[in-house]
Design a protein around this motif. Structure first.
Motif, PDB file in Angstrom:
ATOM      1  N   LEU A 131      -4.158  -5.782  -0.851  1.00  0.00           N
ATOM      2  CA  LEU A 131      -4.670  -6.599   0.251  1.00  0.00           C
ATOM      3  C   LEU A 131      -6.052  -6.104   0.671  1.00  0.00           C
ATOM      4  O   LEU A 131      -6.308  -4.893   0.703  1.00  0.00           O
ATOM      5  N   GLU A 132      -6.923  -7.027   1.001  1.00  0.00           N
ATOM      6  CA  GLU A 132      -8.270  -6.670   1.468  1.00  0.00           C
ATOM      7  C   GLU A 132      -8.199  -5.764   2.690  1.00  0.00           C
ATOM      8  O   GLU A 132      -9.014  -4.858   2.841  1.00  0.00           O
ATOM      9  N   HIS A 133      -7.213  -5.983   3.520  1.00  0.00           N
ATOM     10  CA  HIS A 133      -7.026  -5.156   4.717  1.00  0.00           C
ATOM     11  C   HIS A 133      -6.861  -3.681   4.346  1.00  0.00           C
ATOM     12  O   HIS A 133      -7.435  -2.796   4.990  1.00  0.00           O
ATOM     13  N   HIS A 134      -6.077  -3.411   3.305  1.00  0.00           N
ATOM     14  CA  HIS A 134      -5.873  -2.020   2.880  1.00  0.00           C
ATOM     15  C   HIS A 134      -7.154  -1.419   2.303  1.00  0.00           C
ATOM     16  O   HIS A 134      -7.427  -0.229   2.501  1.00  0.00           O
ATOM     17  N   LYS A 135      -7.922  -2.231   1.601  1.00  0.00           N
ATOM     18  CA  LYS A 135      -9.209  -1.748   1.084  1.00  0.00           C
ATOM     19  C   LYS A 135     -10.146  -1.400   2.242  1.00  0.00           C
ATOM     20  O   LYS A 135     -10.824  -0.373   2.214  1.00  0.00           O
ATOM     21  N   GLU A 136     -10.175  -2.243   3.249  1.00  0.00           N
ATOM     22  CA  GLU A 136     -11.055  -2.006   4.397  1.00  0.00           C
ATOM     23  C   GLU A 136     -10.663  -0.732   5.141  1.00  0.00           C
ATOM     24  O   GLU A 136     -11.532   0.027   5.563  1.00  0.00           O
ATOM     25  N   ILE A 137      -9.381  -0.485   5.300  1.00  0.00           N
ATOM     26  CA  ILE A 137      -8.930   0.743   5.965  1.00  0.00           C
ATOM     27  C   ILE A 137      -9.396   1.966   5.182  1.00  0.00           C
ATOM     28  O   ILE A 137      -9.910   2.930   5.760  1.00  0.00           O
ATOM     29  N   ALA A 138      -9.232   1.930   3.855  1.00  0.00           N
ATOM     30  CA  ALA A 138      -9.672   3.065   3.029  1.00  0.00           C
ATOM     31  C   ALA A 138     -11.176   3.267   3.151  1.00  0.00           C
ATOM     32  O   ALA A 138     -11.647   4.406   3.240  1.00  0.00           O
ATOM     33  N   LYS A 139     -11.937   2.184   3.179  1.00  0.00           N
ATOM     34  CA  LYS A 139     -13.400   2.304   3.313  1.00  0.00           C
ATOM     35  C   LYS A 139     -13.781   2.865   4.680  1.00  0.00           C
ATOM     36  O   LYS A 139     -14.726   3.651   4.783  1.00  0.00           O
ATOM     37  N   GLN A 140     -13.038   2.507   5.711  1.00  0.00           N
ATOM     38  CA  GLN A 140     -13.304   3.049   7.046  1.00  0.00           C
ATOM     39  C   GLN A 140     -13.058   4.555   7.099  1.00  0.00           C
ATOM     40  O   GLN A 140     -13.628   5.251   7.929  1.00  0.00           O
ATOM     41  N   HIS A 141     -12.225   5.060   6.196  1.00  0.00           N
ATOM     42  CA  HIS A 141     -11.941   6.496   6.125  1.00  0.00           C
ATOM     43  C   HIS A 141     -12.813   7.205   5.093  1.00  0.00           C
ATOM     44  O   HIS A 141     -12.516   8.327   4.685  1.00  0.00           O
ATOM     45  N   GLU A 157     -15.433   5.157  -1.102  1.00  0.00           N
ATOM     46  CA  GLU A 157     -16.649   4.578  -1.666  1.00  0.00           C
ATOM     47  C   GLU A 157     -16.435   3.964  -3.040  1.00  0.00           C
ATOM     48  O   GLU A 157     -16.953   2.903  -3.319  1.00  0.00           O
ATOM     49  N   SER A 158     -15.696   4.632  -3.912  1.00  0.00           N
ATOM     50  CA  SER A 158     -15.504   4.157  -5.287  1.00  0.00           C
ATOM     51  C   SER A 158     -14.051   3.726  -5.473  1.00  0.00           C
ATOM     52  O   SER A 158     -13.132   4.506  -5.248  1.00  0.00           O
ATOM     53  N   PHE A 159     -13.855   2.460  -5.898  1.00  0.00           N
ATOM     54  CA  PHE A 159     -12.518   1.923  -6.159  1.00  0.00           C
ATOM     55  C   PHE A 159     -12.083   2.438  -7.519  1.00  0.00           C
ATOM     56  O   PHE A 159     -12.749   2.225  -8.532  1.00  0.00           O
ATOM     57  N   ILE A 200      -3.827   3.458  -7.347  1.00  0.00           N
ATOM     58  CA  ILE A 200      -5.063   2.720  -7.078  1.00  0.00           C
ATOM     59  C   ILE A 200      -5.524   3.142  -5.685  1.00  0.00           C
ATOM     60  O   ILE A 200      -4.704   3.360  -4.782  1.00  0.00           O
ATOM     61  N   GLY A 201      -6.827   3.347  -5.549  1.00  0.00           N
ATOM     62  CA  GLY A 201      -7.344   3.773  -4.256  1.00  0.00           C
ATOM     63  C   GLY A 201      -8.843   3.982  -4.318  1.00  0.00           C
ATOM     64  O   GLY A 201      -9.523   3.450  -5.197  1.00  0.00           O
ATOM     65  N   TYR A 202      -9.337   4.767  -3.392  1.00  0.00           N
ATOM     66  CA  TYR A 202     -10.766   5.035  -3.285  1.00  0.00           C
ATOM     67  C   TYR A 202     -11.025   6.530  -3.334  1.00  0.00           C
ATOM     68  O   TYR A 202     -10.234   7.332  -2.826  1.00  0.00           O
ATOM     69  N   LEU A 234      -8.156   8.725  -1.555  1.00  0.00           N
ATOM     70  CA  LEU A 234      -7.528   7.855  -0.564  1.00  0.00           C
ATOM     71  C   LEU A 234      -6.651   6.849  -1.299  1.00  0.00           C
ATOM     72  O   LEU A 234      -7.093   5.765  -1.674  1.00  0.00           O
ATOM     73  N   ARG A 235      -5.418   7.232  -1.525  1.00  0.00           N
ATOM     74  CA  ARG A 235      -4.490   6.393  -2.289  1.00  0.00           C
ATOM     75  C   ARG A 235      -4.051   5.184  -1.474  1.00  0.00           C
ATOM     76  O   ARG A 235      -3.683   5.305  -0.304  1.00  0.00           O
ATOM     77  N   ILE A 236      -4.076   4.019  -2.115  1.00  0.00           N
ATOM     78  CA  ILE A 236      -3.549   2.805  -1.501  1.00  0.00           C
ATOM     79  C   ILE A 236      -2.133   2.541  -2.002  1.00  0.00           C
ATOM     80  O   ILE A 236      -1.252   2.199  -1.231  1.00  0.00           O
TER      81      ILE A 236
END
Length: 92
Positions: free
Chosen positions: A8-18, A21-23, A69-71, A79-81
Motif C-alpha cells: 500500500l502507498e500508505h506503508h511506503k509513505e510511513i517508511a519514507k517518513q522514517h 530512501e531506496s526501495f 520488501i522495504g526501504y 525499514l521492512r514493510i
C-alpha cells in the motif's frame, strides 16, 4: 525464483517518513535458523522502483529463504514493510 508483492502507498509513505530512501527487495538465507533470534546466513539486495510489483531473482544455493520488501535509510537502517513465509529452494 519469482517474488511479488502488493504494498500500500500508505506503508511506503510511513517508511519514507522514517528516513527510507531506496526501495529494496531482500532475499535472506534462513536455512536451519530461527530468523527472529538469529541473523540470516546471507542477504542479497535488489534495488527496485517504487512502482515495481515483482522480480525474478536467482538464489545462490539450495536452502530456505525469505523475501523482504522495504526501504533502506541513508544511515543504513533497514525499514521492512513485509516479509514472506520461508520458502525451500528447490521445492520439496
Amino acid at each position: 525464483m519469482l517474488t511479488y508483492w502488493d504494498v500500500l502507498e500508505h506503508h511506503k509513505e510511513i517508511a519514507k517518513q522514517h528516513g527510507g530512501e531506496s526501495f529494496i527487495l531482500r532475499i535472506c538465507d534462513v536455512t536451519g535458523i530461527e530468523l527472529e533470534r538469529q541473523a540470516p546466513h546471507s542477504i542479497q539486495q535488489f534495488n527496485c522502483e517504487e512502482t515495481d510489483r515483482d522480480r525474478h531473482v536467482t538464489v545462490p544455493d539450495i536452502g530456505e529463504y525469505v523475501a523482504e520488501i522495504g526501504y533502506l535509510a541513508n544511515n543504513g537502517r533497514w525499514l521492512r514493510i513485509a516479509r514472506s513465509a520461508p520458502v525451500h529452494i528447490p521445492p520439496r
